[in-house]
Design a protein around this motif. Structure first.
Motif, PDB file in Angstrom:
ATOM      1  N   GLY A 175       0.639  -1.504  -0.079  1.00 29.54           N
ATOM      2  CA  GLY A 175       0.106  -0.334  -0.034  1.00 29.54           C
ATOM      3  C   GLY A 175       0.514   1.764   0.094  1.00 29.54           C
ATOM      4  O   GLY A 175       2.157   0.899   0.379  1.00 29.54           O
ATOM      5  N   ILE A 176       0.411   2.290   0.047  1.00 30.34           N
ATOM      6  CA  ILE A 176       1.135   4.291  -0.529  1.00 30.34           C
ATOM      7  C   ILE A 176       0.556   5.203   0.184  1.00 30.34           C
ATOM      8  O   ILE A 176      -0.727   5.079   0.544  1.00 30.34           O
ATOM      9  N   VAL A 177       0.758   3.893   1.735  1.00 28.76           N
ATOM     10  CA  VAL A 177       0.693   6.173   2.962  1.00 28.76           C
ATOM     11  C   VAL A 177       1.131   6.885   3.075  1.00 28.76           C
ATOM     12  O   VAL A 177       1.911   7.559   2.879  1.00 28.76           O
ATOM     13  N   LEU A 178       0.156   7.672   2.649  1.00 33.09           N
ATOM     14  CA  LEU A 178      -0.231   9.219   2.819  1.00 33.09           C
ATOM     15  C   LEU A 178      -0.724  10.014   2.411  1.00 33.09           C
ATOM     16  O   LEU A 178      -2.534   9.691   2.969  1.00 33.09           O
ATOM     17  N   SER A 179      -0.629  11.149   3.254  1.00 29.67           N
ATOM     18  CA  SER A 179      -1.231  12.333   3.782  1.00 29.67           C
ATOM     19  C   SER A 179      -2.075  13.178   3.430  1.00 29.67           C
ATOM     20  O   SER A 179      -1.791  13.697   1.495  1.00 29.67           O
ATOM     21  N   ARG A 180      -3.545  13.499   3.807  1.00 27.09           N
ATOM     22  CA  ARG A 180      -4.537  13.742   3.046  1.00 27.09           C
ATOM     23  C   ARG A 180      -4.099  14.969   2.321  1.00 27.09           C
ATOM     24  O   ARG A 180      -4.680  16.177   1.787  1.00 27.09           O
ATOM     25  N   GLY A 181      -3.647  16.277   3.299  1.00 26.20           N
ATOM     26  CA  GLY A 181      -2.326  17.318   3.477  1.00 26.20           C
ATOM     27  C   GLY A 181      -1.586  16.529   2.189  1.00 26.20           C
ATOM     28  O   GLY A 181      -1.063  18.228   1.360  1.00 26.20           O
ATOM     29  N   GLN A 182      -1.095  16.039   1.469  1.00 29.83           N
ATOM     30  CA  GLN A 182      -0.019  16.266   0.816  1.00 29.83           C
ATOM     31  C   GLN A 182      -0.485  15.531  -0.791  1.00 29.83           C
ATOM     32  O   GLN A 182       0.064  14.990  -1.585  1.00 29.83           O
ATOM     33  N   HIS A 183      -2.153  14.978  -0.639  1.00 25.94           N
ATOM     34  CA  HIS A 183      -2.884  14.863  -1.724  1.00 25.94           C
ATOM     35  C   HIS A 183      -3.049  15.544  -3.261  1.00 25.94           C
ATOM     36  O   HIS A 183      -3.521  17.092  -3.305  1.00 25.94           O
ATOM     37  N   GLU A 185      -2.986  18.523  -6.247  1.00 21.43           N
ATOM     38  CA  GLU A 185      -3.065  18.504  -7.960  1.00 21.43           C
ATOM     39  C   GLU A 185      -1.935  18.964  -8.857  1.00 21.43           C
ATOM     40  O   GLU A 185      -1.928  19.968  -8.390  1.00 21.43           O
ATOM     41  N   ILE A 186      -1.215  18.660 -10.266  1.00 17.20           N
ATOM     42  CA  ILE A 186      -0.764  18.664 -10.901  1.00 17.20           C
ATOM     43  C   ILE A 186      -1.129  19.691 -12.021  1.00 17.20           C
ATOM     44  O   ILE A 186      -2.260  19.187 -11.701  1.00 17.20           O
ATOM     45  N   GLY A 187      -0.707  19.841 -13.101  1.00 11.72           N
ATOM     46  CA  GLY A 187      -1.174  20.383 -13.875  1.00 11.72           C
ATOM     47  C   GLY A 187      -2.242  20.014 -14.820  1.00 11.72           C
ATOM     48  O   GLY A 187      -2.048  18.294 -14.776  1.00 11.72           O
ATOM     49  N   ASP A 188      -2.895  20.056 -15.341  1.00  9.66           N
ATOM     50  CA  ASP A 188      -3.962  19.192 -16.557  1.00  9.66           C
ATOM     51  C   ASP A 188      -4.804  17.932 -15.987  1.00  9.66           C
ATOM     52  O   ASP A 188      -4.975  17.118 -16.058  1.00  9.66           O
ATOM     53  N   SER A 189      -5.014  18.384 -14.605  1.00 11.57           N
ATOM     54  CA  SER A 189      -5.565  17.804 -13.826  1.00 11.57           C
ATOM     55  C   SER A 189      -5.057  16.734 -13.006  1.00 11.57           C
ATOM     56  O   SER A 189      -6.064  15.223 -12.932  1.00 11.57           O
ATOM     57  N   PHE A 190      -3.853  16.432 -13.237  1.00 12.89           N
ATOM     58  CA  PHE A 190      -3.247  14.885 -12.310  1.00 12.89           C
ATOM     59  C   PHE A 190      -3.360  14.457 -11.421  1.00 12.89           C
ATOM     60  O   PHE A 190      -2.826  16.353 -10.920  1.00 12.89           O
ATOM     61  N   ARG A 191      -3.535  14.064 -10.939  1.00 11.30           N
ATOM     62  CA  ARG A 191      -3.368  13.947  -9.144  1.00 11.30           C
ATOM     63  C   ARG A 191      -2.054  13.040  -9.076  1.00 11.30           C
ATOM     64  O   ARG A 191      -2.223  12.101  -9.465  1.00 11.30           O
ATOM     65  N   SER A 235       4.488  21.106  -3.789  1.00  8.43           N
ATOM     66  CA  SER A 235       5.342  21.586  -4.985  1.00  8.43           C
ATOM     67  C   SER A 235       4.086  23.126  -5.574  1.00  8.43           C
ATOM     68  O   SER A 235       4.876  24.137  -5.651  1.00  8.43           O
ATOM     69  N   ASN A 236       3.010  22.959  -5.208  1.00 16.07           N
ATOM     70  CA  ASN A 236       2.246  24.587  -6.551  1.00 16.07           C
ATOM     71  C   ASN A 236       1.408  25.286  -5.346  1.00 16.07           C
ATOM     72  O   ASN A 236       1.352  25.256  -5.984  1.00 16.07           O
ATOM     73  N   PHE A 237       1.611  25.140  -3.871  1.00 16.09           N
ATOM     74  CA  PHE A 237       0.222  25.322  -3.258  1.00 16.09           C
ATOM     75  C   PHE A 237       0.895  25.855  -1.856  1.00 16.09           C
ATOM     76  O   PHE A 237       1.969  24.950  -1.748  1.00 16.09           O
ATOM     77  N   VAL A 238       0.227  26.972  -0.824  1.00 13.97           N
ATOM     78  CA  VAL A 238       1.094  26.440   0.233  1.00 13.97           C
ATOM     79  C   VAL A 238      -0.622  26.849   1.482  1.00 13.97           C
ATOM     80  O   VAL A 238      -1.495  27.379   0.270  1.00 13.97           O
ATOM     81  N   GLN A 239      -0.311  25.946   2.344  1.00 14.07           N
ATOM     82  CA  GLN A 239      -0.661  26.084   3.176  1.00 14.07           C
ATOM     83  C   GLN A 239      -0.457  26.667   4.658  1.00 14.07           C
ATOM     84  O   GLN A 239       0.268  26.912   4.907  1.00 14.07           O
ATOM     85  N   SER A 240      -1.807  27.412   4.950  1.00 14.61           N
ATOM     86  CA  SER A 240      -1.392  27.854   6.707  1.00 14.61           C
ATOM     87  C   SER A 240      -2.330  28.069   6.964  1.00 14.61           C
ATOM     88  O   SER A 240      -3.590  27.778   7.132  1.00 14.61           O
ATOM     89  N   GLY A 241      -2.575  28.703   7.924  1.00 11.98           N
ATOM     90  CA  GLY A 241      -3.536  28.078   9.737  1.00 11.98           C
ATOM     91  C   GLY A 241      -3.569  27.439  10.544  1.00 11.98           C
ATOM     92  O   GLY A 241      -2.463  27.216  10.747  1.00 11.98           O
ATOM     93  N   PHE A 242      -4.685  26.673  10.916  1.00 14.81           N
ATOM     94  CA  PHE A 242      -4.497  25.420  11.797  1.00 14.81           C
ATOM     95  C   PHE A 242      -4.318  23.820  11.322  1.00 14.81           C
ATOM     96  O   PHE A 242      -5.105  23.787  10.404  1.00 14.81           O
ATOM     97  N   VAL A 243      -2.682  24.190  10.577  1.00 14.56           N
ATOM     98  CA  VAL A 243      -2.364  23.254   9.435  1.00 14.56           C
ATOM     99  C   VAL A 243      -0.634  22.424  10.953  1.00 14.56           C
ATOM    100  O   VAL A 243       0.207  22.899  11.542  1.00 14.56           O
ATOM    101  N   ARG A 244      -0.514  21.101  10.187  1.00 10.82           N
ATOM    102  CA  ARG A 244       0.276  20.276  10.777  1.00 10.82           C
ATOM    103  C   ARG A 244       1.043  19.347  10.310  1.00 10.82           C
ATOM    104  O   ARG A 244       0.158  18.300   9.522  1.00 10.82           O
ATOM    105  N   GLN A 245       1.535  19.376   9.162  1.00  7.30           N
ATOM    106  CA  GLN A 245       2.179  18.093   8.521  1.00  7.30           C
ATOM    107  C   GLN A 245       3.307  17.274   9.377  1.00  7.30           C
ATOM    108  O   GLN A 245       4.606  17.966  10.047  1.00  7.30           O
ATOM    109  N   VAL A 246       3.950  16.198   9.408  1.00 16.41           N
ATOM    110  CA  VAL A 246       4.513  15.474  10.462  1.00 16.41           C
ATOM    111  C   VAL A 246       5.921  16.076   9.548  1.00 16.41           C
ATOM    112  O   VAL A 246       5.547  16.181   8.166  1.00 16.41           O
TER     113      VAL A 246
END
Ligand SMILES: *Cc1c(COP(=O)(O)O)cnc(C)c1O
Length: 455
Positions: A175-183, A185-191, A235-246
Motif C-alpha cells: 500500500g501507499i500511505v499518504l497524508s491527505r494534506g499531500q494529495h 493536483e499538478i497541471g492538466d488535472s493530474f493527481r 510543490s505548487n501551493f502553500v497551506q497556512s492556519g491550523f495546519v500540521r504536517q509531520v
C-alpha cells in the motif's frame, strides 16, 4: 436533403485539383485526408438540416473546399512544435516545453540523433548500459548512492511506488500511505496520488486536509505492515492556519523503525545553486532520511523531459530491476541532453544553464534592454514597466522575482493573437486589458528576433 448533399465535393475531383496536387502528397494519405474533410462537411450539412429541414445549408464549391483543405494539410505537415518567444514571465512554462536547454545540450541531442554508443562500451567493444556514465555523474551531483532515469517525473514516481510496494511481503498486498494534506493536483488535472497508485498498489490516505500526525502514519502501518510511506512536496501551493504536517525527518525515523521505504516526490529537483532558497533540494531530502526521491529533469535541474530517482543503492536497484523500468525507460535524445546538462552542473563557475542565466540578469540590464527595444519599435518609453516573473514548473509557489516588461500599446487580445501567429511566435501575458511582454523570460533571445516578432 439529398439534393444539398449531392453538391458536396467528390473525392476524385478534390484529389486531381492542381492546388492539392502541388503538395505532392502520397496518394493514399491525400485520399484519406480528403475523405475525412468531405465527411466532416457532410456531418455539418446533416446537422444543419436536422435542426431545420427547410434550411439550405451553404456547401463550399470545389475551389474553396480545396483551398481550405490545403491550408489544413500544410499546417499538419509543418514542423511542430514551433519556436515560441516566451514573454510570459514564467521561466519554466510547461505548455512551452519547460526548461530551455543549453546550447551544448541541444547540440548533444542533434549528435545523438545518429548512431551513437548508447549501449556500447567503445573501449571493449562489448555491450554496455545506457546509464553507465550517467549513474555516477548524477549520483555525485545529488549526493545519492545511486540514480535511475525514466521518461518523466510521473513515471519516476509510478516506478518507485510500484517496484517498492510489490517487493514487500507477498502475503500482504502492500500500500501507499499518504497524508491527505499531500494529495496534490499538478497541471492538466493530474493527481500525484493517482499517478503513484496507477501500478495497482492501493492508496492508504491518512490524516485530514490540514492536519496529519505521526500516529496517523503509525496506525496505517499497524494495519498494513507491508505498505510504503509516500511524501509529496506541496510543490505548487502553500497551506497556512491550523495546519500540521509531520516532518520528513520524523517520517524517516518511523520508516526505519518499521523497515519500510520512504518515497519522497519532490517534483522540482533543485540542486540549490543559483535557485532562490525556499525550494528543497534533492540532497536535503536524502539527508533527512528519504529512501528515494523522485523529480523531473526539466524543472529546476534545467534539462530535458526526464524522471529521476535518486536514493539508497538497494532501493534504486529494486526500481531498476522492475519490469516497469523497461516500459518507462528514457530514449537516447533525452539521455544525451540530460548528460550534457549534468556535466554543466558538475563544472565550477556558477550558474551556466539558461534557467540560471535568466534568474541572474540584473534589473538595470532588463530595463536598458526594454528601453532599447521600445525605442527601436517607436513605442513610448513609459511602456517599459516594473513587473514580476515566476519560476513556474510547480516550484516556489507564492514567490516571484522582480522583472521588467514591455507593455504593448493597443488592445491586448487582438495583438496577442497576432503575435502568436507571427514568425517567430511570441507569447505574452494579458493583464488589465494590456499585453505584458516579460523581459526576464526572454533574456536569452536575440534582440533581432524580438524586433522581428514585434515589428
Ligand atoms: C511536476 C511534478 C510531478 C510530475 O512530473 P512530470 O515531469 O511533469 O511528469 C510530480 N510530482 C510533483 C510534486 C511535481 O511537482
Amino acid at each position: 436533403m439529398s439534393e444539398v448533399l449531392r453538391r458536396l465535393p467528390k473525392v476524385d475531383r478534390v484529389l486531381d485539383h492542381p492546388e492539392l496536387a502541388a503538395l505532392a502528397l502520397d496518394r493514399g494519405f491525400a485520399r484519406r485526408a480528403a475523405v475525412a474533410a468531405i465527411e466532416a462537411e457532410r456531418a455539418r450539412v446533416r446537422a444543419a438540416l436536422d435542426a431545420d429541414p427547410s434550411a439550405t445549408p451553404e456547401v463550399p464549391g470545389l475551389d474553396a473546399f480545396v483551398t481550405r483543405l490545403v491550408a489544413e494539410l500544410e499546417a499538419l505537415l509543418r514542423d511542430h512544435p514551433r519556436r515560441v518567444l516566451n514573454g510570459t514571465g514564467v521561466l519554466l512554462h510547461t505548455n512551452l516545453g519547460r526548461a530551455v536547454l543549453s546550447a551544448e545540450a541541444r547540440a548533444a541531442v542533434v549528435e545523438a540523433g545518429g548512431n551513437c554508443a548508447l549501449e556500447l562500451d567503445l573501449a571493449t567493444g562489448k555491450r554496455g548500459s545506457r546509464m553507465a556514465l550517467l549513474r555516477p555523474l548524477l549520483a555525485h551531483l545529488f549526493e545519492a548512492e545511486d540514480v535511475h532515469v525514466v521518461n518523466n517525473g510521473a513515471a519516476a514516481l509510478l516506478l518507485a511506488c510500484t517496484a517498492l510496494a510489490s517487493c514487500s511481503d507477498p502475503a500482504s498486498p502492500g500500500g501507499i500511505v499518504l497524508s491527505r494534506g499531500q494529495h496534490v493536483e499538478i497541471g492538466d488535472s493530474f493527481r500525484v496520488a493517482e499517478m503513484a497508485a496507477a501500478g495497482g498498489v492501493p492508496l492508504i490516505p491518512v490524516g485530514s486536509t490540514n492536519r496529519t500526525h505521526l500516529r496517523d502514519y503509525a496506525a496505517a502501518l499497524d494495519a498494513q505492515p507491508g505498505a510504503l510511506i509516500l511524501w509529496v512536496h506541496q510543490s505548487n501551493f502553500v497551506q497556512s492556519g491550523f495546519v500540521r504536517q509531520v516532518s520528513l525527518a520524523q517520517l524517516a525515523a518511523l520508516a526505519r523503525e518499521r523497515r519500510v521505504p520512504l518515497v519522497a516526490d519532490l517534483g522540482s529537483g533543485s540542486l540549490g545553486r543559483g535557485i532562490p532558497t525556499g525550494e528543497p533540494t534533492v540532497a536535503a531530502y536524502l539527508g533527512e532520511g528519504a529512501s528515494i526521491v523522485s523529480f523531473s529533469g526539466d524543472k529546476l535541474l534545467g534539462g530535458p523531459q526526464a524522471g529521476l530517482l535518486a536514493g539508497e543503492a538497494e532501493v534504486v536497484a529494486r526500481c531498476r530491476r522492475d519490469p516497469l523500468a523497461r516500459a518507462l525507460r528514457c530514449g537516447k535524445l533525452a539521455l544525451a541532453a540530460l548528460h550534457t546538462t549534468a556535466a554543466t552542473h558538475a563544472r565550477a563557475g556558477g550558474p551556466a544553464l539558461p534557467l540560471h542565466q535568466m534568474l541572474a540578469v540584473e534589473l538595470d540590464v532588463l530595463r536598458e534592454r526594454g528601453e532599447r527595444i521600445a525605442a527601436a519599435l517607436g513605442w513610448p518609453l513609459d511602456c517599459v514597466r516594473d513587473s514580476r516573473a515566476t519560476i513556474g514548473g510547480g516550484s516556489l509557489p507564492g514567490e516571484d522575482i522582480a522583472s521588467v516588461a514591455l507593455v504593448a500599446p493597443g488592445p491586448a487580445t487582438k495583438l496577442a493573437a497576432q503575435l502568436r501567429a507571427g514568425e517567430p511566435a511570441l507569447l505574452g501575458r494579458v493583464r488589465d486589458g494590456q499585453l505584458w511582454i516579460d523581459l526576464r523570460s526572454l533574456a536569452l533571445e536575440p534582440d533581432d528576433d524580438l524586433l522581428a516578432a514585434l515589428g
